[in-house]
Design a protein around this motif. Structure first.
Motif, short mmCIF file in Angstrom:
data_model
loop_
_atom_site.label_atom_id
_atom_site.label_comp_id
_atom_site.label_asym_id
_atom_site.label_seq_id
_atom_site.Cartn_x
_atom_site.Cartn_y
_atom_site.Cartn_z
N ASN A 260 3.14 -3.49 -12.53
CA ASN A 260 2.87 -3.78 -13.94
C ASN A 260 1.85 -4.89 -14.10
O ASN A 260 1.18 -4.97 -15.13
CB ASN A 260 4.16 -4.15 -14.66
N SER A 261 1.77 -5.76 -13.10
CA SER A 261 0.87 -6.91 -13.19
C SER A 261 0.59 -7.45 -11.79
O SER A 261 1.23 -7.04 -10.82
CB SER A 261 1.49 -8.02 -14.04
N VAL A 262 -0.34 -8.37 -11.72
CA VAL A 262 -0.65 -9.03 -10.45
C VAL A 262 0.58 -9.80 -9.96
O VAL A 262 0.81 -9.91 -8.75
CB VAL A 262 -1.89 -9.94 -10.58
N ASP A 263 1.38 -10.28 -10.89
CA ASP A 263 2.61 -11.00 -10.50
C ASP A 263 3.50 -10.15 -9.61
O ASP A 263 4.12 -10.65 -8.67
CB ASP A 263 3.40 -11.43 -11.74
N ASP A 264 3.55 -8.84 -9.88
CA ASP A 264 4.36 -7.94 -9.05
C ASP A 264 3.85 -7.88 -7.62
O ASP A 264 4.62 -7.63 -6.69
CB ASP A 264 4.37 -6.53 -9.63
N LEU A 265 2.55 -8.09 -7.44
CA LEU A 265 1.95 -8.04 -6.10
C LEU A 265 2.19 -9.32 -5.31
O LEU A 265 2.18 -9.31 -4.09
CB LEU A 265 0.46 -7.76 -6.21
N VAL A 266 2.40 -10.41 -6.03
CA VAL A 266 2.60 -11.72 -5.39
C VAL A 266 4.08 -11.95 -5.08
O VAL A 266 4.43 -12.60 -4.10
CB VAL A 266 2.05 -12.85 -6.29
N GLY B 270 11.08 -9.79 1.98
CA GLY B 270 10.19 -10.96 2.10
C GLY B 270 8.72 -10.61 2.10
O GLY B 270 7.87 -11.46 2.34
N LYS B 271 8.39 -9.35 1.81
CA LYS B 271 7.00 -8.89 1.83
C LYS B 271 6.36 -9.05 0.46
O LYS B 271 6.95 -8.69 -0.56
CB LYS B 271 6.93 -7.43 2.25
N ALA B 272 5.14 -9.56 0.44
CA ALA B 272 4.32 -9.62 -0.76
C ALA B 272 3.01 -8.90 -0.47
O ALA B 272 2.54 -8.88 0.67
CB ALA B 272 4.05 -11.07 -1.16
N TYR B 273 2.41 -8.31 -1.49
CA TYR B 273 1.17 -7.56 -1.30
C TYR B 273 -0.06 -8.45 -1.43
O TYR B 273 -1.13 -8.10 -0.95
CB TYR B 273 1.11 -6.40 -2.29
N LEU B 274 0.09 -9.60 -2.07
CA LEU B 274 -0.95 -10.63 -2.14
C LEU B 274 -0.31 -11.97 -1.83
O LEU B 274 0.83 -12.22 -2.21
CB LEU B 274 -1.57 -10.70 -3.55
N GLN B 275 -1.05 -12.85 -1.18
CA GLN B 275 -0.51 -14.17 -0.86
C GLN B 275 -0.46 -15.09 -2.06
O GLN B 275 0.40 -15.95 -2.16
CB GLN B 275 -1.33 -14.82 0.25
#
Length: 79
Positions: A20-26, A32-37
């Motif tokens: 839904n947003s970049v927040d979801d990727l972070v 413990g996995k994130a798509y962006l640091q």
């Protein structure tokens, strides 16, 4: 923008949905996995958006940048 777009694509492959947003990727998932640091913003501090089709876009200095287009569009051109 390419990094965010790539993260959106990976997210979609692994979750079968677009974020839904970049927040979801972070945000880290249960493993413990994130798509962006970290959350990336435009030079003026504005946030990128992700539409329901996974296209990343942002407006900077009146110009819309879009991961699905090979060009930029000014606000006047998009009207």
């Amino acid at each position: 923008m390419h990094t965010i777009s790539n993260a959106v694509a990976l997210y979609a492959v692994e979750t079968n949905a677009y974020p839904n947003s970049v927040d979801d990727l972070v945000k880290k998932d249960s493993s413990g996995k994130a798509y962006l640091q970290s959350k990336t913003t435009l030079p003026d501090g504005a946030e990128y958006s992700i539409n329901s089709e996974g296209v990343v876009s942002g407006v900077f200095n009146g110009v819309t940048y879009d991961s699905a287009a090979n060009h930029r569009m000014t606000a006047a051109e998009s009207s």
